[in-house]
Design a protein around this motif. Structure first.
Motif, PDB file in Angstrom:
ATOM      1  N   GLU A  23      43.494  49.058  10.837  1.00  0.00           N
ATOM      2  CA  GLU A  23      43.404  49.589  12.204  1.00  0.00           C
ATOM      3  C   GLU A  23      42.113  49.122  12.866  1.00  0.00           C
ATOM      4  O   GLU A  23      42.104  48.717  14.039  1.00  0.00           O
ATOM      5  N   ILE A  24      41.022  49.161  12.119  1.00  0.00           N
ATOM      6  CA  ILE A  24      39.733  48.708  12.649  1.00  0.00           C
ATOM      7  C   ILE A  24      39.705  47.181  12.749  1.00  0.00           C
ATOM      8  O   ILE A  24      39.220  46.612  13.732  1.00  0.00           O
ATOM      9  N   TYR A  25      40.246  46.500  11.752  1.00  0.00           N
ATOM     10  CA  TYR A  25      40.289  45.039  11.728  1.00  0.00           C
ATOM     11  C   TYR A  25      41.027  44.481  12.944  1.00  0.00           C
ATOM     12  O   TYR A  25      40.628  43.450  13.504  1.00  0.00           O
ATOM     13  N   ASN A  26      42.094  45.157  13.347  1.00  0.00           N
ATOM     14  CA  ASN A  26      42.909  44.686  14.468  1.00  0.00           C
ATOM     15  C   ASN A  26      42.430  45.180  15.829  1.00  0.00           C
ATOM     16  O   ASN A  26      43.051  44.879  16.852  1.00  0.00           O
ATOM     17  N   SER A  27      41.344  45.941  15.847  1.00  0.00           N
ATOM     18  CA  SER A  27      40.794  46.404  17.113  1.00  0.00           C
ATOM     19  C   SER A  27      40.054  45.262  17.803  1.00  0.00           C
ATOM     20  O   SER A  27      39.764  44.225  17.205  1.00  0.00           O
ATOM     21  N   ASP A  28      39.764  45.452  19.070  1.00  0.00           N
ATOM     22  CA  ASP A  28      39.109  44.398  19.844  1.00  0.00           C
ATOM     23  C   ASP A  28      37.701  44.104  19.358  1.00  0.00           C
ATOM     24  O   ASP A  28      37.218  42.972  19.438  1.00  0.00           O
ATOM     25  N   ASP A  29      37.022  45.128  18.851  1.00  0.00           N
ATOM     26  CA  ASP A  29      35.639  44.950  18.433  1.00  0.00           C
ATOM     27  C   ASP A  29      35.271  46.049  17.450  1.00  0.00           C
ATOM     28  O   ASP A  29      35.857  47.129  17.457  1.00  0.00           O
ATOM     29  N   PHE A  30      34.319  45.754  16.569  1.00  0.00           N
ATOM     30  CA  PHE A  30      33.787  46.774  15.673  1.00  0.00           C
ATOM     31  C   PHE A  30      32.329  46.460  15.396  1.00  0.00           C
ATOM     32  O   PHE A  30      31.905  45.306  15.404  1.00  0.00           O
ATOM     33  N   ASP A  31      31.554  47.506  15.165  1.00  0.00           N
ATOM     34  CA  ASP A  31      30.120  47.351  14.937  1.00  0.00           C
ATOM     35  C   ASP A  31      29.863  46.869  13.516  1.00  0.00           C
ATOM     36  O   ASP A  31      30.544  47.251  12.567  1.00  0.00           O
ATOM     37  N   VAL A  32      28.849  46.026  13.372  1.00  0.00           N
ATOM     38  CA  VAL A  32      28.387  45.568  12.074  1.00  0.00           C
ATOM     39  C   VAL A  32      26.914  45.926  11.956  1.00  0.00           C
ATOM     40  O   VAL A  32      26.117  45.592  12.832  1.00  0.00           O
ATOM     41  N   ARG A  33      26.571  46.640  10.890  1.00  0.00           N
ATOM     42  CA  ARG A  33      25.185  47.040  10.665  1.00  0.00           C
ATOM     43  C   ARG A  33      24.722  46.499   9.314  1.00  0.00           C
ATOM     44  O   ARG A  33      25.519  46.080   8.493  1.00  0.00           O
TER      45      ARG A  33
END
Length: 265
Positions: A23-33
Motif C-alpha cells: 500500500e505504501i509502495y504503490n503510493s505517490d510518495d513516502f518519506d525516507v529517514r
C-alpha cells in the motif's frame, strides 16, 4: 514450539505485512529517514514491524522476539527466539525495484529451523512447513486459505558451470574477486533474502556475501534454504553460520547447494 501453529502464524503475518508494505509502495510518495547507523527506514518498515510484532507476541508470548526495528531487543539473548526483518531490502523498496522481502524466522540452539520469506512485489512466497521441509506457494495469496504448494530443493551443481547470485546493492570488488575463483556459467544480482531462495529453488548454486549483515537479514532465508537441502557457512573457515551472536551481527558467509566445491577466501 508448536510448529503447526508457527507455520500458520508466520505465513499469515507475512502476507498481512506484505499488504501494508505494498500500500505504501504503490503510493505517490513516502518519506525516507536515516536510522542511527545511517541505514534508511520508511513508514513501511515501521508499519510492517508493528503488525508482525503484535501478532507474534500474541501468539507466542513466552518466546523472545528480536526485530530489526526495535533496538532494545538487540541486547536480549535466549536459546530459542523469533527474529524479524519486516522489510528486508529497504533500498530496493525506495528505488521501487521490487526485490524486497518480509522475513520471519524461528531460531533454536543457534540454527534457524523455521522461516518464511515473502516478496510481495514479486508475488513469491517461500516457507518451511511444520515438518521442516520448504515449499513455494503459488499465488494469488489468501490469508485464510493456503494455495498450491510446490516442494523445492537445491540444484545438483556442476562445478564447471555454476550459477551464482550476489547482492544487487552490495556487489563490490571483493565479491567479484571471490566469484572469479569459480567456473561460472552465469551470474545474477538480486536484492534482500531472495538470494537464499534462488539457491533453495535451484535457480542458483551459490550465494557469497562479503559484507556486513545482521541475523534478521539472513535467518528466514537460511531456514528456507536448509529446508530445501542447502546450507550456509562462514566465509573464513566454512564452519556453520550460527545465530544468537552478540548484537546479532553476522560474519561474511556463503550460502550454497551441497556439491559446490567451496573455495577459500
Amino acid at each position: 514450539m508448536d510448529f503447526e501453529r508457527l507455520e500458520t502464524v508466520m505465513r499469515t503475518l507475512a502476507l498481512e505485512a506484505g499488504d501494508v508494505i505494498m500500500e505504501i509502495y504503490n503510493s505517490d510518495d513516502f518519506d525516507v529517514r536515516a536510522k542511527s547507523d545511517d541505514s534508511p527506514v520508511t513508514a513501511a518498515d515501521e508499519a510492517a514491524d508493528a503488525l508482525i510484532s503484535a501478532g507474534l507476541r500474541a501468539a507466542f508470548p513466552d518466546v523472545l522476539l528480536v526485530t530489526e526495528e526495535q533496538a532494545d531487543s538487540h541486547s536480549e539473548q535466549a536459546d530459542a527466539f523469533l527474529i524479524v526483518d519486516p522489510l528486508d531490502g529497504t533500498k530496493e523498496f525506495i528505488h521501487r525495484r521490487g526485490d524486497f522481502t518480509v522475513n520471519i524466522a524461528y531460531v533454536k540452539d543457534g540454527t534457524p529451523v523455521r522461516g518464511v520469506v515473502y516478496a510481495p512485489a514479486k508475488g513469491r512466497m517461500f516457507f518451511t512447513r511444520a515438518g521442516g521441509e520448504t515449499v513455494e506457494e503459488q499465488g494469488p495469496f489468501q490469508k485464510d486459505t493456503v494455495g498450491a504448494l510446490t516442494p523445492i530443493s537445491v540444484s545438483k551443481p556442476d562445478n564447471d558451470a555454476l550459477f551464482i547470485v550476489a547482492s544487487k546493492s552490495h556487489r563490490d570488488q571483493a565479491t567479484e574477486d571471490y566469484i572469479n575463483k569459480y567456473s561460472v556459467r552465469d551470474s545474477k544480482s538480486a536484492g534482500s533474502s531472495l538470494k537464499f531462495c534462488l539457491v533453495a529453488t535451484g535457480e542458483a548454486d551459490l550465494y557469497p556475501r562479503v559484507g556486513r549483515t545482521m541475523e534478521w537479514d539472513t535467518a528466514a532465508g537460511h531456514a528456507v534454504l536448509k529446508g530445501a537441502g542447502g546450507d550456509v557457512v562462514r566465509f573464513d573457515d566454512h564452519t556453520p553460520l550460527t545465530y544468537g551472536k552478540p548484537i546479532y551481527e553476522n560474519p561474511f558467509f556463503i550460502a550454497y547447494a551441497p556439491g559446490v566445491e567451496l573455495k577459500k577466501a
